[in-house]
Design an enzyme around this catalytic site. Structure first.
Site, PDB file in Angstrom:
ATOM      1  N   GLY A  71     -34.075 -75.081   7.521  1.00  0.00           N
ATOM      2  CA  GLY A  71     -33.496 -75.674   6.447  1.00  0.00           C
ATOM      3  C   GLY A  71     -32.123 -76.206   6.790  1.00  0.00           C
ATOM      4  O   GLY A  71     -31.670 -77.115   6.095  1.00  0.00           O
ATOM      5  N   ASN A 151     -27.117 -69.161  -2.705  1.00  0.00           N
ATOM      6  CA  ASN A 151     -27.950 -68.012  -1.908  1.00  0.00           C
ATOM      7  C   ASN A 151     -27.221 -66.728  -2.086  1.00  0.00           C
ATOM      8  O   ASN A 151     -27.556 -65.854  -1.609  1.00  0.00           O
ATOM      9  CB  ASN A 151     -27.701 -68.356  -0.435  1.00  0.00           C
ATOM     10  CG  ASN A 151     -26.581 -69.273   0.135  1.00  0.00           C
ATOM     11  OD1 ASN A 151     -26.144 -70.130  -0.410  1.00  0.00           O
ATOM     12  ND2 ASN A 151     -25.963 -68.357   1.164  1.00  0.00           N
ATOM     13  N   GLN A 179     -33.381 -71.553  -1.237  1.00  0.00           N
ATOM     14  CA  GLN A 179     -33.487 -70.311  -1.847  1.00  0.00           C
ATOM     15  C   GLN A 179     -34.514 -70.392  -2.894  1.00  0.00           C
ATOM     16  O   GLN A 179     -34.664 -69.386  -3.637  1.00  0.00           O
ATOM     17  CB  GLN A 179     -32.097 -69.705  -2.206  1.00  0.00           C
ATOM     18  CG  GLN A 179     -31.075 -69.415  -1.383  1.00  0.00           C
ATOM     19  CD  GLN A 179     -31.446 -68.251  -0.577  1.00  0.00           C
ATOM     20  OE1 GLN A 179     -32.374 -67.354  -0.979  1.00  0.00           O
ATOM     21  NE2 GLN A 179     -31.250 -67.818   0.926  1.00  0.00           N
ATOM     22  N   SER A 199     -36.955 -74.332   3.404  1.00  0.00           N
ATOM     23  CA  SER A 199     -37.084 -73.444   4.744  1.00  0.00           C
ATOM     24  C   SER A 199     -38.302 -72.593   4.357  1.00  0.00           C
ATOM     25  O   SER A 199     -38.288 -71.787   3.635  1.00  0.00           O
ATOM     26  CB  SER A 199     -36.026 -72.867   5.021  1.00  0.00           C
ATOM     27  OG  SER A 199     -35.970 -72.022   6.233  1.00  0.00           O
ATOM     28  N   ALA A 200     -39.220 -72.564   5.338  1.00  0.00           N
ATOM     29  CA  ALA A 200     -40.398 -71.611   5.327  1.00  0.00           C
ATOM     30  C   ALA A 200     -40.067 -70.054   5.354  1.00  0.00           C
ATOM     31  O   ALA A 200     -40.776 -69.204   4.349  1.00  0.00           O
ATOM     32  CB  ALA A 200     -41.412 -71.890   6.564  1.00  0.00           C
ATOM     33  N   HIS A 201     -39.134 -69.679   6.094  1.00  0.00           N
ATOM     34  CA  HIS A 201     -38.745 -68.216   6.267  1.00  0.00           C
ATOM     35  C   HIS A 201     -38.216 -67.464   4.987  1.00  0.00           C
ATOM     36  O   HIS A 201     -37.991 -66.277   4.861  1.00  0.00           O
ATOM     37  CB  HIS A 201     -37.935 -67.731   7.434  1.00  0.00           C
ATOM     38  CG  HIS A 201     -36.573 -68.190   7.340  1.00  0.00           C
ATOM     39  ND1 HIS A 201     -35.554 -67.140   7.235  1.00  0.00           N
ATOM     40  CD2 HIS A 201     -35.801 -69.310   7.523  1.00  0.00           C
ATOM     41  CE1 HIS A 201     -34.306 -67.661   7.340  1.00  0.00           C
ATOM     42  NE2 HIS A 201     -34.599 -68.816   7.451  1.00  0.00           N
ATOM     43  N   THR A 237     -42.258 -82.935  19.332  1.00  0.00           N
ATOM     44  CA  THR A 237     -43.632 -82.127  19.100  1.00  0.00           C
ATOM     45  C   THR A 237     -43.579 -81.211  17.904  1.00  0.00           C
ATOM     46  O   THR A 237     -42.782 -80.351  18.130  1.00  0.00           O
ATOM     47  CB  THR A 237     -44.131 -81.605  20.544  1.00  0.00           C
ATOM     48  OG1 THR A 237     -44.309 -82.593  21.332  1.00  0.00           O
ATOM     49  CG2 THR A 237     -45.527 -81.271  20.088  1.00  0.00           C
ATOM     50  N   CYS A 325     -25.343 -65.990   7.809  1.00  0.00           N
ATOM     51  CA  CYS A 325     -24.750 -66.907   8.520  1.00  0.00           C
ATOM     52  C   CYS A 325     -23.323 -66.684   8.749  1.00  0.00           C
ATOM     53  O   CYS A 325     -22.616 -67.187   9.464  1.00  0.00           O
ATOM     54  CB  CYS A 325     -25.243 -68.090   8.573  1.00  0.00           C
ATOM     55  SG  CYS A 325     -24.641 -68.994   6.989  1.00  0.00           S
TER      56      CYS A 325
END
Ligand code: PLP
Length: 346
Positions: A71, A151, A179, A199-201, A237, A325
């Protein structure tokens, strides 16, 4: 001791179905999507299927999704990419003062490169006033970036109204929806959004993979230079297992989001009532109603947030005092007082 994880804003566990979908792409279908042979094509097909699932979650077209490494990278790409491509038109960017560090620090960096940044204030609920956005626009404004939901305090920002203002003024509108994607609906056309960070997580997908939605026709400079991956928009990649996992997580979220949100809203309000009604000197931070279904953020006066967290942890409850963070920062970060503790679950 049974542990209770209430820190879904920091990260979520990977869904078993997501892990199952990812596994073959580590060692069976391990090809490089840029390779012409069958291994490569298998990986490419999987990447494209995932792209269409992520696109569907936000009402976008597949080709408008660029996979990124996080993200944070999506935020950097959106803001630096527009800043670079539009610098002949203007150098002014509007953001809110409560954006995630990925936006705040990117704008701080751009500020040192000659861009001018307006940091809009928020009200006591952490809400941006769309009129403030309108008033802040100048002839030099090239980008408005306001997060979909905060968030920490969980407040959902009026992105639809801000999108209308941006569209009318012909200024690009970016929203950090890290979020919210997969938790509450967001639609690129209904809200006139040109760029969305994801963001996937945060939606039970793997860490280290994100995406940037870029509306067709948006002028944006590439951020990573090298090969021609992602239609020349992001060299490197592709993280195929991660991208496949993101796609599966998006698909599950789309199926379950509304029901899950309803269930979580009941639990959220039960927890808020229990804390405010049962513990002295507590107050809710963020908006009481326009908030993420999985967010509770309270202040407890006269105690330090860190000590509450450590004691909760001893009892097996994992919560946070703010963004992961900035977890070493003892200052309260949300509109609110001392000892703010956030509980986010799904
Ligand atoms: N934006 C928001 C609102 C977030 O909450 C986060 C992570 O907590 C990010 C951006 C960064 O996402 P990532 O962890 O994928 O770099």
């Amino acid at each position: 001791m049974k542990r209770i994880y209430l820190d879904y804003a920091a990260t979520t566990p990977t869904h078993p179905e997501v892990m199952k979908a990812m596994l073959p792409y580590f060692n069976e279908s391990f090809g490089n999507p840029s390779s012409i042979h069958s291994y490569g094509q298998e990986a490419k097909d999987a990447t494209e299927r995932a792209r269409s699932k992520v696109a569907a979650l936000i009402g976008a077209k597949s080709e408008e999704i660029v996979f990124t490494g996080s993200g944070t990278e999506a935020d950097n790409f959106a803001i630096k990419g527009v800043a670079l491509s539009r610098q002949t038109k203007g150098n002014h960017i509007i953001i809110s003062s409560i954006e995630h560090h990925a936006v705040l620090e990117t704008c701080k960096f751009l500020g040192k490169q000659g861009f001018s940044i307006t940091y809009l204030p928020v009200d006591g609920y952490g809400m941006v006033d769309p009129n403030d956005v309108k008033k802040a626009i100048t002839k030099k404004t090239i980008l408005i970036s306001i997060m979909h939901a905060n968030n920490e305090c969980g407040t959902i920002e009026p992105v639809g109204e801000i999108g209308n203002i941006a569209r009318e003024a012909e200024i690009y509108f970016h929203t950090d929806a890290v979020q919210t994607t997969g938790h509450i609906p967001i639609h690129v056309n209904k809200s006139n959004i040109d760029l969305i960070s994801m963001s996937a997580h945060k939606l039970c997908g793997p860490k280290g993979v994100g995406a940037l939605y870029i509306r067709k026709g948006t002028r944006i400079s590439s951020f990573m230079h090298g090969g021609n991956q992602e239609r020349g928009r992001r060299a490197s990649t592709e993280n195929v297992p991660g991208i496949v996992g993101f796609g599966r997580a998006a698909e599950i979220a789309q199926e379950e989001m509304l029901e899950e949100a309803q269930k979580l809203t009941v639990l959220r309000d039960w927890l808020i009532e229990g804390i405010l009604g049962g513990i002295e000197y507590t107050q809710l931070n963020g908006h009481p109603v326009k908030r993420l279904p999985n967010n509770v953020n309270v202040s407890i006066n006269y105690v330090e947030g860190e000590s509450i967290l450590l004691n909760l942890d001893l009892d097996g409850i994992c919560a946070s005092t703010g963004s992961a963070c900035s977890s070493e920062d003892l200052e309260p970060s949300c509109p609110g007082g001392d000892g703010a503790a956030a509980f986010t679950g799904a």
